[in-house]
Scaffold this motif. Structure first.
Motif, short mmCIF file in Angstrom:
data_model
loop_
_atom_site.label_atom_id
_atom_site.label_comp_id
_atom_site.label_asym_id
_atom_site.label_seq_id
_atom_site.Cartn_x
_atom_site.Cartn_y
_atom_site.Cartn_z
N GLN A 57 0.55 -1.36 0.36
CA GLN A 57 0.17 -0.51 0.06
C GLN A 57 0.97 1.39 -0.44
N VAL A 58 2.24 1.48 0.98
CA VAL A 58 2.62 2.53 0.83
C VAL A 58 3.80 2.68 -0.63
N ASN A 59 3.89 1.39 -1.19
CA ASN A 59 4.41 1.95 -2.93
C ASN A 59 4.33 2.62 -3.04
N LYS A 60 4.50 3.79 -3.65
CA LYS A 60 4.66 4.86 -4.65
C LYS A 60 4.17 4.02 -6.49
N GLU A 61 5.12 3.31 -6.65
CA GLU A 61 4.84 2.31 -8.00
C GLU A 61 4.08 1.91 -8.26
N ASN A 62 2.66 1.84 -6.98
CA ASN A 62 2.01 0.35 -7.13
C ASN A 62 0.88 1.72 -7.51
N LYS A 63 0.68 1.08 -8.67
CA LYS A 63 -0.70 2.54 -9.40
C LYS A 63 -1.90 1.85 -8.08
N GLU A 64 -2.23 0.30 -7.85
CA GLU A 64 -3.82 0.63 -7.73
C GLU A 64 -3.94 0.89 -5.72
N PHE A 65 -3.15 1.65 -5.30
CA PHE A 65 -3.45 1.99 -4.10
C PHE A 65 -3.16 3.71 -4.18
N LYS A 66 -2.80 4.05 -5.59
CA LYS A 66 -1.68 5.11 -5.16
C LYS A 66 -3.04 6.81 -4.68
N ASP A 67 -4.58 6.02 -4.75
CA ASP A 67 -5.35 7.84 -3.98
C ASP A 67 -5.15 7.41 -2.05
N LEU A 68 -4.57 6.31 -2.19
CA LEU A 68 -5.18 5.74 -0.24
C LEU A 68 -3.32 6.36 0.20
N PRO A 69 -3.81 7.43 0.93
CA PRO A 69 -2.72 8.54 1.70
C PRO A 69 -1.73 6.94 2.91
N PRO A 70 -0.44 7.07 3.07
CA PRO A 70 0.53 6.41 3.85
C PRO A 70 -0.76 6.71 5.62
N ARG A 123 -2.81 6.47 6.35
CA ARG A 123 -4.20 5.74 6.50
C ARG A 123 -3.71 3.85 6.21
N ALA A 124 -3.05 3.56 5.61
CA ALA A 124 -2.35 2.78 5.73
C ALA A 124 -1.81 2.31 6.46
N PHE A 125 -0.71 3.71 7.50
CA PHE A 125 -0.43 2.63 8.44
C PHE A 125 -1.37 2.40 9.72
N ALA A 126 -1.99 2.89 9.72
CA ALA A 126 -3.32 3.41 10.69
C ALA A 126 -4.00 2.09 10.63
N ASP A 127 -4.97 1.34 8.81
CA ASP A 127 -4.61 -0.17 8.48
C ASP A 127 -3.94 -0.58 9.53
N PHE A 128 -2.15 -0.60 8.99
CA PHE A 128 -2.38 -1.42 10.16
C PHE A 128 -1.85 -2.00 11.24
N VAL A 129 -2.38 -0.89 11.75
CA VAL A 129 -2.14 -1.19 13.43
C VAL A 129 -3.04 -1.72 13.51
N LEU A 130 -4.51 -1.19 13.28
CA LEU A 130 -6.03 -1.85 13.81
C LEU A 130 -5.49 -3.41 13.88
N CYS A 131 -5.07 -3.46 12.29
CA CYS A 131 -5.50 -5.13 12.13
C CYS A 131 -4.26 -5.57 13.15
N ASN A 132 -2.93 -5.22 13.19
CA ASN A 132 -2.27 -5.67 14.29
C ASN A 132 -2.52 -5.74 16.10
N LEU A 133 -3.49 -4.30 15.79
CA LEU A 133 -4.11 -4.78 17.35
C LEU A 133 -5.53 -5.83 17.45
N VAL A 134 -5.96 -6.18 16.16
CA VAL A 134 -7.40 -7.38 16.16
C VAL A 134 -6.25 -8.56 16.07
N LEU A 135 -5.28 -8.41 15.32
CA LEU A 135 -4.29 -10.34 15.46
C LEU A 135 -4.18 -10.86 16.62
N HIS A 136 -3.43 -10.10 17.09
CA HIS A 136 -2.78 -10.10 19.27
C HIS A 136 -4.23 -10.10 20.54
N LEU A 137 -4.83 -9.32 19.83
CA LEU A 137 -6.26 -9.98 21.17
C LEU A 137 -6.56 -10.94 20.19
N VAL A 138 -6.70 -11.52 19.01
CA VAL A 138 -7.19 -12.99 18.62
C VAL A 138 -6.24 -13.97 19.53
#
Length: 117
Positions: free
Chosen positions: A81-94, A96-111
């Motif tokens: 998601q953070v890679n600038k060369e990836n055109k699929e996520f060009k509109d996603l700010p970094p 937001r990608a980091f917030a998704d990463f942190v939230l998913c890590n939180l859910v993973l570790h709660l499980v």
């Protein structure tokens, strides 16, 4: 004999091209790559330890390995998601990608903590 030297030259050329292409990679992606490597290395250490010592609390072993592998997978998703060369996520700010990463890590570790019992 000629085929072996040709194979070695091809492998050397491939390694050189990969190394020169990776040198152009941004620093933030290299840091994520180090994090993924550390997570996988930690999982391998846990597997080796389990093979040597035993797996008495098997749910603890599974929790540790799945935590490392899950974190590595989430970090790879962050890298994509953070890679600038990836055109699929060009509109996603970094951010937001980091917030998704942190939230998913939180859910993973709660499980995983729930799995420990």
């Amino acid at each position: 004999m000629g085929r072996t030297s040709s194979t070695k030259e091809d492998a050397g050329a491939l390694f050189h091209s990969l190394r020169s292409a990776y040198a152009a990679t941004p620093v933030n992606l290299k840091i994520i790559d180090l994090y993924v490597g550390f997570a996988i290395f930690t999982a391998l250490i846990q597997v080796v330890y389990m093979a040597m010592v035993g797996s008495f609390p098997f749910n603890s072993f599974l929790s540790g390995v799945l935590s490392c592998v899950g974190t590595a997978v989430l970090a790879v998703c962050l890298r994509i998601q953070v890679n600038k060369e990836n055109k699929e996520f060009k509109d996603l700010p970094p951010e937001r990608a980091f917030a998704d990463f942190v939230l998913c890590n939180l859910v993973l570790h709660l499980v995983i903590m729930n799995f420990l019992g």
